[in-house]
Design a protein around this motif. Structure first.
Motif, short mmCIF file in Angstrom:
data_model
loop_
_atom_site.label_atom_id
_atom_site.label_comp_id
_atom_site.label_asym_id
_atom_site.label_seq_id
_atom_site.Cartn_x
_atom_site.Cartn_y
_atom_site.Cartn_z
N HIS A 91 23.07 39.96 10.52
CA HIS A 91 21.81 40.17 11.22
C HIS A 91 21.24 38.90 11.84
O HIS A 91 20.37 38.96 12.70
N SER A 92 21.70 37.74 11.39
CA SER A 92 21.14 36.49 11.90
C SER A 92 21.99 35.87 13.00
O SER A 92 21.68 34.78 13.46
N TRP A 93 23.04 36.53 13.44
CA TRP A 93 23.93 35.93 14.42
C TRP A 93 23.21 35.63 15.73
O TRP A 93 23.50 34.63 16.38
N LYS A 94 22.24 36.46 16.12
CA LYS A 94 21.51 36.19 17.37
C LYS A 94 20.72 34.89 17.27
O LYS A 94 20.69 34.09 18.21
N HIS A 95 20.11 34.67 16.13
CA HIS A 95 19.34 33.44 15.93
C HIS A 95 20.27 32.22 15.92
O HIS A 95 19.96 31.18 16.51
N THR B 167 21.58 31.46 19.39
CA THR B 167 20.51 30.87 20.19
C THR B 167 20.35 29.38 19.86
O THR B 167 20.29 28.54 20.76
#
Length: 92
Positions: free
Chosen positions: A27-31, A34
């Protein structure tokens, strides 16, 4: 010279998201993407700026001094943009 910084981000950041935000790697791959993208772009830009300043005739020491002054000028922003108790309102 920047290798320890990259390893710090690679190893510490996913663990930080898991412990503080309860985000696993799925779930934290987008963060993470970025943050890694921003750091990569800023690294390339910083290298380009120093090369540009060298080509303009500034000596190596003067270029390093300008870089350090700009870096130190950004440090107070961290006091105002931190999640948690800080001087100003949290930005994150």
């Amino acid at each position: 010279m920047t290798d320890p910084v990259w390893w710090f981000f690679l190893i510490w950041l996913p663990d930080f998201f898991r412990e503080t935000r309860q985000l696993d790697i799925k779930h934290s791959w987008k963060h993470l993407v970025t943050i890694y993208t921003i750091v990569t772009v800023l690294s390339i830009f910083g290298g380009w700026v120093t090369g540009f300043m060298n080509q303009r005739g500034l000596e190596r020491d003067a270029v390093a001094e300008v870089g350090h002054v700009h870096l130190c000028a950004l440090c107070p922003a961290d006091l105002f943009c931190s999640p948690g108790p800080a001087i100003g309102p949290p930005c994150c």
